[in-house]
Motif scaffolding. Structure first.
Motif, short mmCIF file in Angstrom:
data_model
loop_
_atom_site.label_atom_id
_atom_site.label_comp_id
_atom_site.label_asym_id
_atom_site.label_seq_id
_atom_site.Cartn_x
_atom_site.Cartn_y
_atom_site.Cartn_z
N VAL A 27 0.82 -1.21 0.00
CA VAL A 27 0.00 0.00 0.00
C VAL A 27 0.86 1.25 0.00
O VAL A 27 0.67 2.16 -0.83
N LEU A 28 1.79 1.33 0.96
CA LEU A 28 2.58 2.55 1.13
C LEU A 28 3.74 2.64 0.14
O LEU A 28 3.87 3.63 -0.59
N CYS A 29 4.58 1.61 0.10
CA CYS A 29 5.82 1.68 -0.68
C CYS A 29 5.62 1.42 -2.17
O CYS A 29 6.54 1.67 -2.95
N THR A 30 4.48 0.90 -2.55
CA THR A 30 4.22 0.64 -3.97
C THR A 30 3.11 1.55 -4.49
O THR A 30 3.38 2.45 -5.29
N GLY A 31 1.88 1.36 -4.03
CA GLY A 31 0.77 2.14 -4.56
C GLY A 31 0.86 3.63 -4.26
O GLY A 31 0.94 4.47 -5.18
N LEU A 32 0.86 4.00 -2.99
CA LEU A 32 0.88 5.42 -2.63
C LEU A 32 2.18 6.10 -3.04
O LEU A 32 2.18 7.27 -3.44
N ALA A 33 3.30 5.38 -2.95
CA ALA A 33 4.59 5.97 -3.33
C ALA A 33 4.62 6.31 -4.81
O ALA A 33 5.19 7.34 -5.21
N PHE A 34 4.01 5.48 -5.66
CA PHE A 34 3.95 5.79 -7.08
C PHE A 34 3.20 7.10 -7.32
O PHE A 34 3.63 7.95 -8.09
#
Length: 302
Positions: free
Chosen positions: A235-242
């Motif tokens: 959630v944080l390091c992949t989706g939201l970070a993108f």
């Protein structure tokens, strides 16, 4: 981009489009560097319990779900005929590198993967030169050579008496695939909404990896800590970070945003030391300095 995905310029305006307070940009880059550096901590916590296949499956699926609203809004720009191409790019740019980093996280400190990740910029330049005929120049060639020597130095490191060479090879291979993927994105996904494109590449990768994830699903009960790290990773390091990353590129440009490359290894090593008590050896420091220095020279030369 873990990863991820430094210098992703395709389909995003490289010019600043808004005026912001002077403190905002450094703070946002620090936040993004911390988030992506934290991804290696999360993998280090979750990979031993989930294994690479199940962990990456969850990471891909959660990241795709976060980005799904962007795909829904831009769905008219994604006819089915281009989905196979996006799926193939997703395998190169997400699924396989994620697996390699997760495999490395089972066998070496989090700092090892974070340092290898910095090689993405160098590999992207090398692939552009070898496969697409882009000029590389003497200074960038020397930077590449220095960076590769740094990888060799890192591969000789030992932590608690154990060699980290295999993990370094896996991390460097993942960085190379990121470099290939960035060139593919730049050339074949230009003009497509980046967050929506990422939703497709992550989602297709999750579907393709699903059989392997089911076959290698952990037989034992997974701890709460591993589940929390996995959710944070997806959630944080992949989706939201993108989303955050693309927003920064749109506002301050790809060149300035790519300076986050220098922060990821620092935060990766710091978090692993703080929360896991993992040592940072002199050899790791030397290799990290060589790799980050070569990245700095390469970006200046470009």
């Amino acid at each position: 981009m873990d990863g991820t995905k430094q210098c992703l310029e395709a389909g995003v305006s490289p010019a600043p489009v808004a005026v912001a307070p002077a403190w905002r940009t450094p703070l946002e880059l620090l936040v993004l560097g911390a988030v992506w550096g934290g991804s290696f901590l999360f993998m280090r916590v979750a990979a031993p319990e989930f294994g690479p296949y199940a962990l990456v499956e969850l990471r891909l699926a959660l990241g795709a779900l976060v980005l799904l609203p962007f795909l829904w809004l831009a769905r008219a720009q994604f006819p089915l005929r281009i989905w196979p191409k996006l799926a193939a790019i997703g395998v190169v740019n997400s699924a396989v590198p994620f697996l390699l980093f997760a495999w490395a996280a089972q066998r070496a400190p989090a700092a090892i993967g974070a340092i290898c990740n910095a090689m993405v910029v160098l590999f992207a330049a090398l692939v552009a030169y070898l496969a697409f005929g882009e000029k590389i120049g003497t200074r960038r060639a020397l930077a590449l050579l220095t960076g590769f020597i740094g990888v060799v130095v890192l591969a000789t490191a030992k932590v608690s008496g154990l060699s980290v060479g295999p993990a370094v090879i896996a991390g460097a291979s993942a960085a190379f695939l990121y470099g290939v993927g960035l060139n593919l994105v730049k050339r074949y996904m230009a003009g497509l909404p980046p967050a929506a494109s990422a939703a497709i590449t992550l989602g297709c990768s999750a579907v393709l990896l699903l059989p392997l994830a089911i076959a290698h699903w952990p037989a034992q009960e997974v701890s709460v800590q591993a589940w929390g790290a996995t959710i944070g990773l997806g959630v944080l390091c992949t989706g939201l970070a993108f989303i955050y990353f693309y927003g920064l590129i749109h506002r301050i440009g790809a060149g300035r945003t790519s300076t986050v490359t220098y922060l990821v290894p620092l935060f990766g090593a710091l978090f692993a030391w703080l929360f896991l008590g993992e040592p940072v050896t002199p050899t790791m420091l030397l290799a990290g300095a060589m790799i980050l220095g070569s990245v700095a020279i390469s970006q200046r030369a470009s």
